[in-house]
Design a protein around this motif. Structure first.
Motif, PDB file in Angstrom:
ATOM      1  N   LYS A 480       0.827  -1.204   0.000  1.00 60.38           N
ATOM      2  CA  LYS A 480       0.000   0.000   0.000  1.00 60.38           C
ATOM      3  C   LYS A 480       0.868   1.264   0.000  1.00 60.38           C
ATOM      4  O   LYS A 480       0.618   2.215  -0.754  1.00 60.38           O
ATOM      5  CB  LYS A 480      -0.913  -0.017   1.225  1.00 60.38           C
ATOM      6  CG  LYS A 480      -1.953   1.094   1.231  1.00 60.38           C
ATOM      7  CD  LYS A 480      -2.923   0.897   2.388  1.00 60.38           C
ATOM      8  CE  LYS A 480      -4.008   1.965   2.353  1.00 60.38           C
ATOM      9  NZ  LYS A 480      -5.012   1.768   3.446  1.00 60.38           N
ATOM     10  N   LEU A 481       1.907   1.266   0.836  1.00 57.44           N
ATOM     11  CA  LEU A 481       2.813   2.420   0.875  1.00 57.44           C
ATOM     12  C   LEU A 481       3.522   2.615  -0.461  1.00 57.44           C
ATOM     13  O   LEU A 481       3.699   3.754  -0.925  1.00 57.44           O
ATOM     14  CB  LEU A 481       3.842   2.233   1.985  1.00 57.44           C
ATOM     15  CG  LEU A 481       3.321   2.329   3.425  1.00 57.44           C
ATOM     16  CD1 LEU A 481       4.425   1.962   4.406  1.00 57.44           C
ATOM     17  CD2 LEU A 481       2.789   3.721   3.716  1.00 57.44           C
ATOM     18  N   LEU A 482       3.939   1.536  -1.093  1.00 64.35           N
ATOM     19  CA  LEU A 482       4.631   1.635  -2.373  1.00 64.35           C
ATOM     20  C   LEU A 482       3.716   2.192  -3.463  1.00 64.35           C
ATOM     21  O   LEU A 482       4.147   2.996  -4.304  1.00 64.35           O
ATOM     22  CB  LEU A 482       5.166   0.268  -2.789  1.00 64.35           C
ATOM     23  CG  LEU A 482       6.382  -0.234  -1.995  1.00 64.35           C
ATOM     24  CD1 LEU A 482       6.639  -1.706  -2.284  1.00 64.35           C
ATOM     25  CD2 LEU A 482       7.619   0.593  -2.332  1.00 64.35           C
ATOM     26  N   HIS A 483       2.469   1.779  -3.452  1.00 66.82           N
ATOM     27  CA  HIS A 483       1.524   2.311  -4.445  1.00 66.82           C
ATOM     28  C   HIS A 483       1.231   3.792  -4.179  1.00 66.82           C
ATOM     29  O   HIS A 483       1.080   4.572  -5.121  1.00 66.82           O
ATOM     30  CB  HIS A 483       0.235   1.499  -4.431  1.00 66.82           C
ATOM     31  CG  HIS A 483       0.327   0.225  -5.204  1.00 66.82           C
ATOM     32  ND1 HIS A 483       0.500   0.186  -6.578  1.00 66.82           N
ATOM     33  CD2 HIS A 483       0.273  -1.068  -4.803  1.00 66.82           C
ATOM     34  CE1 HIS A 483       0.544  -1.070  -6.979  1.00 66.82           C
ATOM     35  NE2 HIS A 483       0.424  -1.852  -5.931  1.00 66.82           N
ATOM     36  N   GLN A 484       1.142   4.160  -2.906  1.00 65.34           N
ATOM     37  CA  GLN A 484       0.951   5.568  -2.585  1.00 65.34           C
ATOM     38  C   GLN A 484       2.116   6.404  -3.094  1.00 65.34           C
ATOM     39  O   GLN A 484       1.922   7.477  -3.698  1.00 65.34           O
ATOM     40  CB  GLN A 484       0.797   5.735  -1.065  1.00 65.34           C
ATOM     41  CG  GLN A 484      -0.518   5.228  -0.516  1.00 65.34           C
ATOM     42  CD  GLN A 484      -0.565   5.274   0.995  1.00 65.34           C
ATOM     43  OE1 GLN A 484       0.480   5.379   1.665  1.00 65.34           O
ATOM     44  NE2 GLN A 484      -1.760   5.187   1.558  1.00 65.34           N
ATOM     45  N   LYS A 485       3.321   5.889  -2.886  1.00 64.43           N
ATOM     46  CA  LYS A 485       4.488   6.637  -3.363  1.00 64.43           C
ATOM     47  C   LYS A 485       4.502   6.713  -4.889  1.00 64.43           C
ATOM     48  O   LYS A 485       4.897   7.735  -5.466  1.00 64.43           O
ATOM     49  CB  LYS A 485       5.779   5.974  -2.864  1.00 64.43           C
ATOM     50  CG  LYS A 485       7.013   6.781  -3.268  1.00 64.43           C
ATOM     51  CD  LYS A 485       8.314   6.147  -2.857  1.00 64.43           C
ATOM     52  CE  LYS A 485       9.476   7.007  -3.350  1.00 64.43           C
ATOM     53  NZ  LYS A 485      10.787   6.404  -3.046  1.00 64.43           N
ATOM     54  N   GLU A 486       4.072   5.646  -5.547  1.00 60.43           N
ATOM     55  CA  GLU A 486       4.049   5.643  -7.005  1.00 60.43           C
ATOM     56  C   GLU A 486       3.115   6.723  -7.541  1.00 60.43           C
ATOM     57  O   GLU A 486       3.450   7.433  -8.494  1.00 60.43           O
ATOM     58  CB  GLU A 486       3.609   4.271  -7.513  1.00 60.43           C
ATOM     59  CG  GLU A 486       3.635   4.141  -9.028  1.00 60.43           C
ATOM     60  CD  GLU A 486       3.243   2.750  -9.493  1.00 60.43           C
ATOM     61  OE1 GLU A 486       3.269   2.525 -10.715  1.00 60.43           O
ATOM     62  OE2 GLU A 486       2.906   1.908  -8.643  1.00 60.43           O
ATOM     63  N   ILE A 487       1.956   6.872  -6.905  1.00 60.64           N
ATOM     64  CA  ILE A 487       0.989   7.866  -7.370  1.00 60.64           C
ATOM     65  C   ILE A 487       1.481   9.280  -7.062  1.00 60.64           C
ATOM     66  O   ILE A 487       1.449  10.175  -7.924  1.00 60.64           O
ATOM     67  CB  ILE A 487      -0.386   7.614  -6.712  1.00 60.64           C
ATOM     68  CG1 ILE A 487      -0.943   6.272  -7.173  1.00 60.64           C
ATOM     69  CG2 ILE A 487      -1.366   8.733  -7.054  1.00 60.64           C
ATOM     70  CD1 ILE A 487      -2.126   5.791  -6.371  1.00 60.64           C
ATOM     71  N   VAL A 488       1.946   9.480  -5.835  1.00 59.60           N
ATOM     72  CA  VAL A 488       2.481  10.792  -5.466  1.00 59.60           C
ATOM     73  C   VAL A 488       3.692  11.125  -6.330  1.00 59.60           C
ATOM     74  O   VAL A 488       3.858  12.267  -6.805  1.00 59.60           O
ATOM     75  CB  VAL A 488       2.865  10.808  -3.969  1.00 59.60           C
ATOM     76  CG1 VAL A 488       3.620  12.097  -3.619  1.00 59.60           C
ATOM     77  CG2 VAL A 488       1.622  10.674  -3.097  1.00 59.60           C
ATOM     78  N   GLY A 489       4.540  10.127  -6.565  1.00 62.25           N
ATOM     79  CA  GLY A 489       5.733  10.346  -7.380  1.00 62.25           C
ATOM     80  C   GLY A 489       5.405  10.687  -8.816  1.00 62.25           C
ATOM     81  O   GLY A 489       6.124  11.482  -9.446  1.00 62.25           O
ATOM     82  N   ASP A 490       4.344  10.107  -9.344  1.00 56.62           N
ATOM     83  CA  ASP A 490       3.967  10.423 -10.717  1.00 56.62           C
ATOM     84  C   ASP A 490       3.545  11.886 -10.831  1.00 56.62           C
ATOM     85  O   ASP A 490       3.910  12.581 -11.797  1.00 56.62           O
ATOM     86  CB  ASP A 490       2.833   9.503 -11.174  1.00 56.62           C
ATOM     87  CG  ASP A 490       2.535   9.663 -12.652  1.00 56.62           C
ATOM     88  OD1 ASP A 490       3.464   9.471 -13.464  1.00 56.62           O
ATOM     89  OD2 ASP A 490       1.388   9.991 -12.998  1.00 56.62           O
TER      90      ASP A 490
END
Length: 625
Positions: A480-490
């Protein structure tokens, strides 16, 4: 169908079906439920039924597909061993053999499957899908029709017989260290620590390191001596290198649990070498020379026979009993499979160990020899699969042998070759399944040279399965944290690109991004960067902890990092058609099982997810719901 269900329900009343409850991995072993009672009542009933009905049921109604009549099905598997309804029997009932059942087959199959599922539940037998979610399951990498298998060969050590690793490898370590000490090496104060290593690691003999690689050969974790290296150090040492097991002079793969003692000895002696504790009188040692010395010391422990003599004297100290195993092999034998024992161990050791592990769990006056159509000791694998060696027949109980030029059914032999076995049985290639614990000696060589079907035994799978369940919440939170970072990072990357274009005097990707003022753009980027940094502080320790329930140093056996497979898993997938934790797991299935490989997802398999699913997930992630 109703008659069949009623018949099976009546069968449920007889003791013959009691052992099916053992197919649940959590049940007590068969000895607790009364193995002798099972044979004295239920099995006699089954044998009587077989004698009375063999002609009326088998011969009149069914036919068995032979090798000469077999074809391949739509998955490319041989149809040999399939049971067929005889056409003349259908005609006698007034049924056209080409006629389908009454109604669409999809609807009929749905009803039949539901009824079958209920009946399996009534009989205490898990359905075909539940076994995939059990530590005692058999897992399939390449589709295998067990009905088409004519012969099943078994390795012995850590396959048919499982040793207590702490006891067996601990004593091997003791003998090996004693040999090193006699050679002048400083070993005082060292103790056997099996937690230092796991199967599937790779020794780098040039650098004195133990490494864990992913499926591509990239090193993910490493230990020098007994000290784990940092991620930065691993990157500096192996950033431009790939593990290549073909380079045997440098890389040593830990194929089996027998490798544990050797790896522990080597890592500890690397520490002593680095400390300057090894006397120069022993010669100038580098890490590769040190490995040779350790291997020689351990080899002496095996060759001189001290270790095996101790085990033969007290097998109960070293062997972990498996009361379910005899029934699994009996099922296979009575289903027409010809069972073979092919081991590198000598006759005296094999006879003693098999007698201890099998005879007490067999019915009546059966011995372990009665299970096998052929026994081959001192097989000298992997050469057994590659070339021909002289064949000797063991003719006396004390192991006296005489030359033999042909292997015969029921024989006990030493040496020989796999080609001799094929010729004797009249079968070859994919009609033979070989089961062993050593990826190279047992699995890859029989696959590569003979195209035998293969099964790998890996007892640690049970611990890994349970560890994965135990860490489910940690992995879920990490993902979940990794997906959150992926979206924020995009979003951050899009704003960064907009700023880059603005500095070059070009419009941003969209009109809205172009119209953002400078302060809004930079403040948004600052906020997103802080969010990602804070996320990294959460992600890093969770990643570090992933797999610690299996091994604190090395993580999971089958994985290298969160997403990727380990080098061990790659070897298993490449050479083993099926794999499981122990041979007795075959008892949870039947000798007629059709193992189908599961779908392998690819990076571009986006059809699994609709746009709404992806957008919904993203929204949930950002809102924390």
């Amino acid at each position: 169908m109703a008659d069949a269900i009623e018949l099976l329900r009546n069968f449920h009343k007889f003791p013959i079906l009691a052992p099916t409850h053992l197919r649940h991995a959590t049940q007590k072993p068969i000895s607790v439920l009364g193995f002798s009672d099972y044979y004295s009542s239920g099995r006699k009933f089954a044998l009587c039924c077989r004698a009375l009905d063999a002609k009326s049921v088998d011969a009149e109604r069914f036919s068995l597909t032979s090798s000469s009549k077999s074809d391949v099905d739509y998955l490319g598997e041989s149809t040999k061993g399939d049971l067929n309804v005889k056409k003349e029997h259908l005609e006698a009932l007034g049924i056209d053999g080409q006629l389908t059942l009454d109604g669409p087959i999809e609807e009929i199959a749905r009803v039949e499957a539901r009824e079958a599922e209920m009946l399996l539940s009534d009989l205490g037998i898990p359905g075909p899908f539940s076994s995939r979610h059990s530590p005692r399951g058999i897992f399939c990498t390449r589709t295998l029709n067990l009905r088409s298998i004519s012969a099943i060969g078994y390795d012995m050590d850590y396959t048919l017989i499982h040793y207590n690793v702490m006891a067996w490898e601990g004593r091997a370590y003791d003998y090996g260290m004693a040999n090193l000490k006699s050679m002048g090496f400083p070993v005082d104060g060292l103790e056997f620590d099996p937690n230092l290593v796991i199967r599937g690691l790779i020794m780098d003999k040039e650098r004195g390191n133990l490494v864990k690689a992913d499926r591509f050969g990239y090193v993910k974790r490493a230990m020098h001596g007994t000290n784990m290296l940092s991620t930065k150090a691993v990157s500096e040492i192996y950033g431009r290198e790939l593990v290549d097991l073909r380079n045997e002079s440098r890389w040593e793969f830990l194929n089996t649990l027998f490798s544990v003692s050797e790896a522990v000895m080597y890592m500890q002696m690397v520490d002593r070498l680095d400390q300057g504790a090894i006397s120069s009188e022993l010669g100038p040692f580098d890490y590769k020379g040190l490995f040779k010395a350790v291997s020689k010391a351990l080899f002496r422990a095996h060759v001189e026979g001290q270790l095996k003599s101790e085990i033969m004297a007290e097998p109960e100290r070293f062997v972990e009993p498996d009361p379910e195993l005899p029934l699994a092999l009996l099922d296979q034998k009575e289903a027409g499979k010809r069972l073979l024992l092919i081991t590198n161990s000598d006759y005296h050791y094999t006879n003693k160990m098999m007698h201890h592990a099998f005879n007490r769990f067999l019915p009546n006056d059966m011995t372990w020899r009665d299970l096998f159509d052929m026994v081959i000791v001192s097989a000298r694998k992997p050469e057994f699969f590659q070339m021909s060696h002289p064949l000797y027949e063991v003719v006396t109980d004390d192991g006296l042998m005489r030359p033999s030029f042909k292997a015969c059914s029921g024989g006990l032999y030493s040496g020989g070759s796999a080609q001799m076995v094929e010729k004797s049985l009249g079968v070859h290639g994919d009609e033979i399944l070989y089961v062993g614990d050593h990826i190279f000696t047992d699995v890859s060589q029989s696959k590569v040279h003979l195209r035998w079907r293969t099964a790998l035994i890996c007892r640690e799978l049970e611990d890994e399965f349970n560890a994965l369940i135990h860490s489910r919440n940690n992995r879920s939170g990490l993902v979940k944290l990794l997906h959150q970072k992926e979206i924020v990072g995009d979003l951050f990357n899009q704003l960064r690109l907009a700023l880059q274009r603005r500095l070059k005097g070009r419009p941003a990707q969209t009109l809205a991004a172009t119209n953002m003022d400078d302060q809004e753009l930079t403040e948004s980027m600052q906020k997103l960067l802080i969010v990602m940094q804070r996320l990294d502080e959460k992600i890093a320790p969770k990643l570090e902890a992933d797999g610690e329930h299996f091994s604190r140093r090395w993580g999971y056996l089958s994985r290298a990092g969160l997403w990727d497979k380990s080098h061990l898993t790659r070897q298993i997938e490449k050479y083993a058609d099926i794999y499981t934790s122990r041979v007795s797991n075959f008892l949870h299935y039947t000798p007629f099982m059709y193992f189908r490989a599961q779908e392998q997802t690819l990076a571009h398999d986006s059809y699994y997810y609709s746009t709404s699913d992806i957008n919904g997930f993203a929204a949930d992630e950002l809102t924390g719901s």
